[in-house]
Structures are given as C-alpha cells and as structure tokens.
Write a protein that holds these residues in place. Structure first.
Motif, PDB file in Angstrom:
ATOM      1  N   VAL A  17       0.837  -1.194   0.000  1.00  7.50           N
ATOM      2  CA  VAL A  17       0.000   0.000   0.000  1.00  7.50           C
ATOM      3  C   VAL A  17       0.878   1.253   0.000  1.00  7.50           C
ATOM      4  O   VAL A  17       1.866   1.331   0.730  1.00  7.50           O
ATOM      5  CB  VAL A  17      -0.944   0.003   1.219  1.00  7.50           C
ATOM      6  CG1 VAL A  17      -1.746   1.309   1.283  1.00  7.50           C
ATOM      7  CG2 VAL A  17      -1.877  -1.196   1.161  1.00  7.50           C
ATOM      8  N   GLY A  18       0.519   2.212  -0.856  1.00  6.35           N
ATOM      9  CA  GLY A  18       1.257   3.465  -0.939  1.00  6.35           C
ATOM     10  C   GLY A  18       2.448   3.416  -1.873  1.00  6.35           C
ATOM     11  O   GLY A  18       3.119   4.430  -2.074  1.00  6.35           O
ATOM     12  N   LYS A 271      11.563   5.427  -8.083  1.00  7.43           N
ATOM     13  CA  LYS A 271      12.648   5.266  -7.115  1.00  7.43           C
ATOM     14  C   LYS A 271      12.476   3.956  -6.346  1.00  7.43           C
ATOM     15  O   LYS A 271      11.365   3.549  -6.026  1.00  7.43           O
ATOM     16  CB  LYS A 271      12.665   6.443  -6.145  1.00  7.43           C
ATOM     17  CG  LYS A 271      13.083   7.754  -6.791  1.00  7.43           C
ATOM     18  CD  LYS A 271      13.108   8.890  -5.766  1.00  7.43           C
ATOM     19  CE  LYS A 271      13.542  10.199  -6.418  1.00  7.43           C
ATOM     20  NZ  LYS A 271      13.540  11.318  -5.447  1.00  7.43           N
ATOM     21  N   ASN A 272      13.595   3.314  -6.050  1.00  2.74           N
ATOM     22  CA  ASN A 272      13.561   2.006  -5.389  1.00  2.74           C
ATOM     23  C   ASN A 272      12.764   2.024  -4.086  1.00  2.74           C
ATOM     24  O   ASN A 272      12.043   1.075  -3.775  1.00  2.74           O
ATOM     25  CB  ASN A 272      14.987   1.524  -5.112  1.00  2.74           C
ATOM     26  CG  ASN A 272      15.748   1.180  -6.385  1.00  2.74           C
ATOM     27  OD1 ASN A 272      15.146   0.893  -7.412  1.00  2.74           O
ATOM     28  ND2 ASN A 272      17.065   1.217  -6.318  1.00  2.74           N
ATOM     29  N   GLU A 273      12.860   3.114  -3.344  1.00  2.00           N
ATOM     30  CA  GLU A 273      12.161   3.189  -2.060  1.00  2.00           C
ATOM     31  C   GLU A 273      10.646   3.244  -2.221  1.00  2.00           C
ATOM     32  O   GLU A 273       9.903   2.988  -1.269  1.00  2.00           O
ATOM     33  CB  GLU A 273      12.630   4.426  -1.289  1.00  2.00           C
ATOM     34  CG  GLU A 273      12.285   5.733  -1.984  1.00  2.00           C
ATOM     35  CD  GLU A 273      13.057   6.914  -1.441  1.00  2.00           C
ATOM     36  OE1 GLU A 273      12.398   7.928  -1.116  1.00  2.00           O
ATOM     37  OE2 GLU A 273      14.293   6.830  -1.341  1.00  2.00           O
ATOM     38  N   ASP A 274      10.189   3.563  -3.454  1.00  2.00           N
ATOM     39  CA  ASP A 274       8.753   3.709  -3.703  1.00  2.00           C
ATOM     40  C   ASP A 274       8.176   2.546  -4.498  1.00  2.00           C
ATOM     41  O   ASP A 274       6.995   2.603  -4.877  1.00  2.00           O
ATOM     42  CB  ASP A 274       8.482   5.010  -4.474  1.00  2.00           C
ATOM     43  CG  ASP A 274       8.863   6.243  -3.673  1.00  2.00           C
ATOM     44  OD1 ASP A 274       8.712   6.214  -2.437  1.00  2.00           O
ATOM     45  OD2 ASP A 274       9.305   7.233  -4.283  1.00  2.00           O
ATOM     46  N   GLU A 290      15.120  -2.809  -7.312  1.00  2.00           N
ATOM     47  CA  GLU A 290      16.525  -2.402  -7.415  1.00  2.00           C
ATOM     48  C   GLU A 290      16.803  -1.872  -8.826  1.00  2.00           C
ATOM     49  O   GLU A 290      17.929  -1.916  -9.304  1.00  2.00           O
ATOM     50  CB  GLU A 290      17.448  -3.583  -7.099  1.00  2.00           C
ATOM     51  CG  GLU A 290      17.302  -4.117  -5.678  1.00  2.00           C
ATOM     52  CD  GLU A 290      18.185  -5.316  -5.402  1.00  2.00           C
ATOM     53  OE1 GLU A 290      18.764  -5.867  -6.374  1.00  2.00           O
ATOM     54  OE2 GLU A 290      18.318  -5.711  -4.231  1.00  2.00           O
ATOM     55  N   LEU A 291      15.758  -1.382  -9.502  1.00  2.00           N
ATOM     56  CA  LEU A 291      15.868  -1.041 -10.915  1.00  2.00           C
ATOM     57  C   LEU A 291      16.179   0.431 -11.171  1.00  2.00           C
ATOM     58  O   LEU A 291      16.735   0.766 -12.213  1.00  2.00           O
ATOM     59  CB  LEU A 291      14.568  -1.406 -11.641  1.00  2.00           C
ATOM     60  CG  LEU A 291      14.146  -2.881 -11.554  1.00  2.00           C
ATOM     61  CD1 LEU A 291      12.820  -3.089 -12.258  1.00  2.00           C
ATOM     62  CD2 LEU A 291      15.227  -3.773 -12.145  1.00  2.00           C
ATOM     63  N   TYR A 292      15.827   1.297 -10.235  1.00  2.00           N
ATOM     64  CA  TYR A 292      15.982   2.727 -10.472  1.00  2.00           C
ATOM     65  C   TYR A 292      17.459   3.084 -10.644  1.00  2.00           C
ATOM     66  O   TYR A 292      18.311   2.687  -9.852  1.00  2.00           O
ATOM     67  CB  TYR A 292      15.395   3.522  -9.298  1.00  2.00           C
ATOM     68  CG  TYR A 292      15.313   5.008  -9.532  1.00  2.00           C
ATOM     69  CD1 TYR A 292      14.397   5.544 -10.414  1.00  2.00           C
ATOM     70  CD2 TYR A 292      16.160   5.884  -8.843  1.00  2.00           C
ATOM     71  CE1 TYR A 292      14.304   6.908 -10.625  1.00  2.00           C
ATOM     72  CE2 TYR A 292      16.075   7.257  -9.040  1.00  2.00           C
ATOM     73  CZ  TYR A 292      15.146   7.761  -9.940  1.00  2.00           C
ATOM     74  OH  TYR A 292      15.073   9.115 -10.143  1.00  2.00           O
ATOM     75  N   GLY A 293      17.758   3.811 -11.708  1.00  2.00           N
ATOM     76  CA  GLY A 293      19.133   4.247 -11.968  1.00  2.00           C
ATOM     77  C   GLY A 293      19.952   3.281 -12.794  1.00  2.00           C
ATOM     78  O   GLY A 293      21.070   3.616 -13.209  1.00  2.00           O
ATOM     79  N   LYS A 294      19.414   2.083 -13.064  1.00  2.00           N
ATOM     80  CA  LYS A 294      20.151   1.110 -13.875  1.00  2.00           C
ATOM     81  C   LYS A 294      19.939   1.400 -15.364  1.00  2.00           C
ATOM     82  O   LYS A 294      18.951   2.012 -15.762  1.00  2.00           O
ATOM     83  CB  LYS A 294      19.683  -0.315 -13.565  1.00  2.00           C
ATOM     84  CG  LYS A 294      20.117  -0.815 -12.200  1.00  2.00           C
ATOM     85  CD  LYS A 294      19.741  -2.277 -12.004  1.00  2.00           C
ATOM     86  CE  LYS A 294      20.277  -2.825 -10.676  1.00  2.00           C
ATOM     87  NZ  LYS A 294      19.916  -4.245 -10.475  1.00  2.00           N
ATOM     88  N   THR A 295      20.875   0.931 -16.191  1.00  2.00           N
ATOM     89  CA  THR A 295      20.717   1.066 -17.633  1.00  2.00           C
ATOM     90  C   THR A 295      19.639   0.093 -18.120  1.00  2.00           C
ATOM     91  O   THR A 295      19.309  -0.892 -17.442  1.00  2.00           O
ATOM     92  CB  THR A 295      22.024   0.759 -18.371  1.00  2.00           C
ATOM     93  OG1 THR A 295      22.351  -0.629 -18.175  1.00  2.00           O
ATOM     94  CG2 THR A 295      23.166   1.629 -17.856  1.00  2.00           C
ATOM     95  N   SER A 296      19.125   0.359 -19.306  1.00  2.00           N
ATOM     96  CA  SER A 296      18.099  -0.521 -19.869  1.00  2.00           C
ATOM     97  C   SER A 296      18.633  -1.934 -20.056  1.00  2.00           C
ATOM     98  O   SER A 296      17.934  -2.919 -19.799  1.00  2.00           O
ATOM     99  CB  SER A 296      17.606   0.034 -21.209  1.00  2.00           C
ATOM    100  OG  SER A 296      16.865   1.216 -21.017  1.00  2.00           O
TER     101      SER A 296
END
Length: 376
Positions: A17-18, A271-274, A290-296
């Motif tokens: 949730v959230g 963002k990973n935290e969200d 763990e995907l935010y900021g990684k390359t495609s």
C-alpha cells in the motif's frame, strides 16, 4: 505444488500500500489473468473503512485490456469504480470513452469550484497545452429540438478559472440524462487548436493518465495501469508514472499503483524506495525494487531475463563465430559462412562496444584465416 490461483491471491493480499507494485513477465505468463483477478478481488472488498481501498481506477495502454466486465460495464458500485480504458458497454472499442469519464469530472470541478491550481498547472505544463479547452457535444436521439435553444453543443472552459460555471453544471446534468454526449475536445498548444483526432495515440494516452490522476482519483485509491508503454516514445515511458504520481502528490492523495509492463523504462522509472517488483512466471512474492538508476540493458537482464538487447540473429551469428575461434578451427567453411553473413549486415557498433572489436577480429580471420596479432 502451489496453483496459479493460489499464487495470485497471495500476491494480491500482499500488495504494498502506498507504493508502485510493478509486474513484469513474458507474454502468456499470467499478467492479464492476475490483473483480472486482482481487480475483481479489489472490487469485492471496496468499502469506506480505513483499512480498505475506497476506489478502483483502471487505466490501460492497450484497447484490448483484460479487466473484468464489472469494471468497464460499471454494473456495481459505480462511485467506487473508475474505468479509463477504451471498452464500452456493448463490448465495442471507443477512443473517446476515457475522455467522457474525465470530462464528467471536469464539469463537476467547474460547477463546484474545486480547481486544484498546483496540480493542474503541473499537468498543463507536462502536456504542453493551455488551460483553455473546448468541449464539443452531440445531442441525443430526438433531444436536439428540446434543448438546443438553451444548451449549446460546445462550451469553452478555462480550467484555471476561479469562478463557478453554471453552464457547466447544466451540461453535466444533460450528460447524466444522456441528452448530450461528448463528441471531442479541442485543446490549444502554442496558439494552435487541436482536436483529439489531431493528436497522436501517445499524446492522448498521456493526457488520460495525467487528467485521470488530476480529476478522477480519490484518496486511498488502488490504481491499475496495464501496459502504459503502448504508443509512448521512450522518453515518455520514462516519465509517465513519475508525472502521474507527481500529480497525485500535488493533490495530497495517498494511492497505491499496480502496473503491468514489458518496458524496462517504465519499470525503472520509480525510485527504489517507492516500488516493489515481481517477475512472472517465477516470481512468488513482491521484492524491493533495485531497478531505479540502472541502464536498460541491466534491467533487461536483471528483471526481464533478457541477456542481450541486440537482435537475436546478431547474437546467434556472433556466438557461433566465437565458438569456432575458441576451438581454434579458423578454416571451417561454417565459420567463414557465418562471418560473411554477419559482415553483410553492415553493423556499425561504436568504439567501446565489445562487438566493435569482435567484428575487427572476424574481418581479419576472413582475410587471413588467422587471428590478428596483439599490438605490443
């Protein structure tokens, strides 16, 4: 062995949730079936208690979504179900259908003086349109002679206006009675007027997502978004969830999002935290993102289990050539046939790309039946 239904129900009961719950997986692994079961379960559990979702929002990047009939036919609890897809009650497809839902809420906002300036200005800026829109209507069957003298078939609204609009209130009334129906919307961009039919499918989809978040969503909503990447340029794939959630934040709403996607740009845009993720068919529970900021390329490997973004033919031919070279069989007809086929593709990898050096080596093998000597 855990059945698919049991696994789906465990995932539904553990939705975070959230947060943005991101579902990925190959075609045919059950994402659509999961969405159908999840929406049905959510609908059956809607109430006004603090522990439950009080509204279901259903968005889709595809015309052929798999939401259950109770969603797009609105057969129960219409106040708590908002369908922003393209199906209509007779199981036909209508591009105007989601805009009719949104316009209904816009007219409520105009008549009740409920404009939310910060969120609205943000949406208008992202969509690149002015606050002035024109709504075009058609009269219902045998209704024109009764209402045309005092209800126009078009109305211009300033979405940022601070004044209550009585005309909007009356039009909303006739829309509810089916005496009027929305035909199209005209928007203004850089001084030019465009109707919905002038916009690309991607522009319309982005508008539905942002205006849906602006006008249709309530606090404690569960927002389903099926394949938002459809028709969107990669740059918009990176921003659509971010912009939609920014709109909700500016409205001060607490919402939960469940998105099914094939796009690493969508999956990596939160963002990973969200965010949490689950990849079908092997995924059994939600995992911290763990995907935010990684390359495609990295996301394709880690989340989508695709280990190269190159075309399959290039990968197969390259691997075949390298296998022969590893065995020291530099004169094989099969090797040289594969080199010829690979070189005929006229690839132009950039320096620094491993394929750049591989092609240089293969060209030398083709001409000399030997490996190039290392530069000392």
């Amino acid at each position: 062995m855990e059945t698919e239904d049991s696994r789906f129900r465990n995932l539904i009961s553990s939705i975070h949730v959230g947060k943005v719950n991101i579902l990925t997986g190959n075609n045919g692994t059950g994402k659509s079936r999961f969405f159908s079961l999840a929406t049905t379960t959510a609908i059956n559990n809607i109430d006004l208690s603090e522990k439950s979702f009080r509204q279901i929002i259903c968005l889709s990047g595809t015309h052929n979504d798999k939401y259950p009939r109770d969603v797009w036919r609105s057969t129960k609890n219409e106040e708590a179900i908002c369908y922003l897809g393209y199906k209509v009650a007779n199981n036909m497809i209508s591009d105007i259908s989601p805009f009719r839902v949104i316009v209904n809420e816009i007219l409520n906002t105009q008549s009740l003086h409920l404009t939310q300036p910060a969120a609205l200005k943000f949406c208008l800026e992202k969509l690149g349109i002015s606050s002035e829109i024109k709504l075009h209507f058609r009269y219902g069957k045998n209704k024109k002679s009764n209402i045309s003298d005092f209800i126009p078939n078009e109305i211009t609204l300033d979405l940022l206006s601070n004044e209550s609009n009585f005309e909007a209130f009356k039009i909303k009334e006739y829309l509810d009675e089916k005496s009027l129906s929305l035909q199209t919307i005209s928007i203004k961009r850089r001084g030019e007027i465009f109707s919905l039919s002038d916009l690309s499918s991607g522009e319309r989809a982005y508008m539905i997502a942002l205006f849906g978040a602006l006008y249709c969503v309530k606090s404690r909503s569960l927002i389903f978004f099926d394949e938002p990447e459809n028709s969107l340029h990669p740059e918009w794939q990176k921003s659509i969830l971010k912009d939609m959630r920014k709109t909700l934040d500016l409205r001060g709403l607490i919402t939960t999002v469940l998105v099914a996607t094939h796009s690493p740009l969508i999956a990596g845009s939160v963002k990973n935290e969200d965010a949490v993720t689950c990849n079908f068919p092997s995924g059994q529970k939600w995992q911290p993102s763990e995907l935010y900021g990684k390359t495609s390329d990295t996301m394709l490997k880690d989340q989508f289990k695709i280990f190269s973004s190159r075309s399959t033919l290039v990968v197969q031919l390259t691997q075949k050539c390298l296998n022969y070279i590893a065995k020291g069989d530099l004169t094989s007809n099969e090797l040289h046939s594969s080199i010829e086929q690979l070189l005929s593709l006229k690839l132009e990898p950039e320096p620094g790309d491993p394929l750049h050096d591989i092609l240089h080596t293969l060209l030398h093998v083709k001409n000399h039946y030997d490996l190039p000597r290392p530069i000392t």
